[in-house]
Design an enzyme around this catalytic site. Structure first.
Site, PDB file in Angstrom:
ATOM      1  N   ASP A  86       0.882  -1.217  -0.128  1.00 55.70           N
ATOM      2  CA  ASP A  86       0.196   0.087  -0.160  1.00 55.70           C
ATOM      3  C   ASP A  86       0.967   1.240  -0.035  1.00 55.70           C
ATOM      4  O   ASP A  86       2.197   1.258  -0.223  1.00 55.70           O
ATOM      5  CB  ASP A  86      -0.988   0.061   1.175  1.00 55.70           C
ATOM      6  CG  ASP A  86      -0.255  -0.272   2.618  1.00 55.70           C
ATOM      7  OD1 ASP A  86       0.822   0.273   2.521  1.00 55.70           O
ATOM      8  OD2 ASP A  86      -0.960  -0.383   3.578  1.00 55.70           O
TER       9      ASP A  86
ATOM     10  N   CYS B 113       4.403   1.305   2.165  1.00 52.46           N
ATOM     11  CA  CYS B 113       5.293   0.145   2.303  1.00 52.46           C
ATOM     12  C   CYS B 113       6.710   0.638   2.537  1.00 52.46           C
ATOM     13  O   CYS B 113       7.722  -0.193   2.913  1.00 52.46           O
ATOM     14  CB  CYS B 113       5.409  -0.522   0.736  1.00 52.46           C
ATOM     15  SG  CYS B 113       6.044   0.177  -0.484  1.00 52.46           S
TER      16      CYS B 113
ATOM     17  N   HIS C  58       7.579   0.490  -4.885  1.00 52.28           N
ATOM     18  CA  HIS C  58       7.141  -0.649  -3.820  1.00 52.28           C
ATOM     19  C   HIS C  58       8.718  -1.289  -3.428  1.00 52.28           C
ATOM     20  O   HIS C  58       9.572  -1.549  -4.055  1.00 52.28           O
ATOM     21  CB  HIS C  58       6.464  -1.976  -4.405  1.00 52.28           C
ATOM     22  CG  HIS C  58       6.056  -2.760  -3.586  1.00 52.28           C
ATOM     23  ND1 HIS C  58       5.260  -2.838  -2.549  1.00 52.28           N
ATOM     24  CD2 HIS C  58       6.793  -4.107  -3.194  1.00 52.28           C
ATOM     25  CE1 HIS C  58       5.178  -3.872  -1.842  1.00 52.28           C
ATOM     26  NE2 HIS C  58       6.206  -4.484  -2.284  1.00 52.28           N
TER      27      HIS C  58
END
Length: 275
Positions: free
Chosen positions: A48, A51, A262
């Protein structure tokens, strides 16, 4: 949903994720091979907009051996009150759990989050010496969603405080790190108030951390964040340090990213590397 997935062999993970023969897949495989020289396993971090926080804090807590100086300061938990007294605009701070509530009403909650952060970091450092126990305590903490998000709010507030300090230092002619100029050179964050309104308030909701904010996070925590940026394999930026001229006594945490958005974490340093 697990915040931090169980360990998986680095190369096994890579084979599962990057099967094709495209140039990108080849680059990623090379990148993972380089990671596998140093680390045996990888743990996936829930994807999300938190991270980067999740990966950094998990690594910091699972490896922590010393209490950062900012956690030891007397007035650490007084930050919300002290900043509110000086800067009225901080009332526009947004809490993920309480959207629409103004800072005047939530300063006590942020204080609680800071106390929680101090308690968790302190416990992991002073009380839990055994690395396996430390890991188990981390796994447990990152299964408690309410506590986890409270810690991210505390980190965000620390970032704001650090940004204000850097901004003021620069205005007063003191030396500041290069990233600080870059941070405030953006049209959307030419001062700490704009940084809060246009960036920090959105982290976790509609966006994650941008590159320059990774520097700010590292500075706020006084940790060096070392990132394997896999898509930059074979360039000078493959292993990037935030900040790039870290203080020698700052502990180092290591993350992995395929796209600067990410982050996952490598675990279990290979024996040869540790010697």
């Amino acid at each position: 949903k697990l915040s931090v997935s169980p360990e998986m062999d680095v190369m096994e993970y890579c084979r599962k994720e990057w099967r094709g023969n495209t140039p990108v897949a080849k680059t990623m495989r090379k990148g993972y091979e380089a990671v596998a020289q140093k680390f045996a396993s990888i743990r996936r971090i829930r994807g999300d907009n938190y991270c980067a926080f999740r990966a950094t804090l998990f690594q910091a807590l699972s490896q922590a051996t010393q209490l950062p100086s900012w956690l030891q300061s007397e007035d650490f938990t007084m930050l919300p009150e002290n900043l509110l007294n000086k800067y009225d605009w901080i009332k526009q701070w947004q809490l993920k759990q309480k959207p629409g509530k103004k800072m005047g009403e939530i300063s006590d909650e942020i204080k609680e989050y800071l106390i929680l952060l101090r308690k968790k970091v302190g416990k992991h450092i002073s009380e839990i010496k055994d690395p396996i126990e430390k890991q188990e305590a981390c796994d447990k903490l990152f299964k408690n969603e309410e506590e986890e998000y409270s810690l991210y709010e505390a980190l965000k507030f620390l970032m704001l405080n650090t940004a204000i300090e850097l901004y003021n230092d620069d205005k007063n002619g003191k030396r500041v790190p290069v990233f600080s100029w870059l941070l405030f050179a953006r049209d959307t964050s030419s001062n700490p108030c704009q940084l809060m309104q246009n960036h920090l308030n959105h982290i976790g909701h509609s966006g994650g951390l941008e590159q320059v904010e990774m520097f700010l996070l590292a500075y706020a925590l006084q940790y060096t964040i070392q990132v394997y940026r896999l898509y930059k394999y074979n360039t000078d930026e493959f292993i990037t340090l935030y900040p790039n001229d870290p203080e020698e006594d700052w502990p180092v945490v290591t993350l992995i990213t395929e796209d600067d958005r990410h982050y996952n974490i490598p675990v279990r340093m290979c024996q040869e590397t540790m010697l």
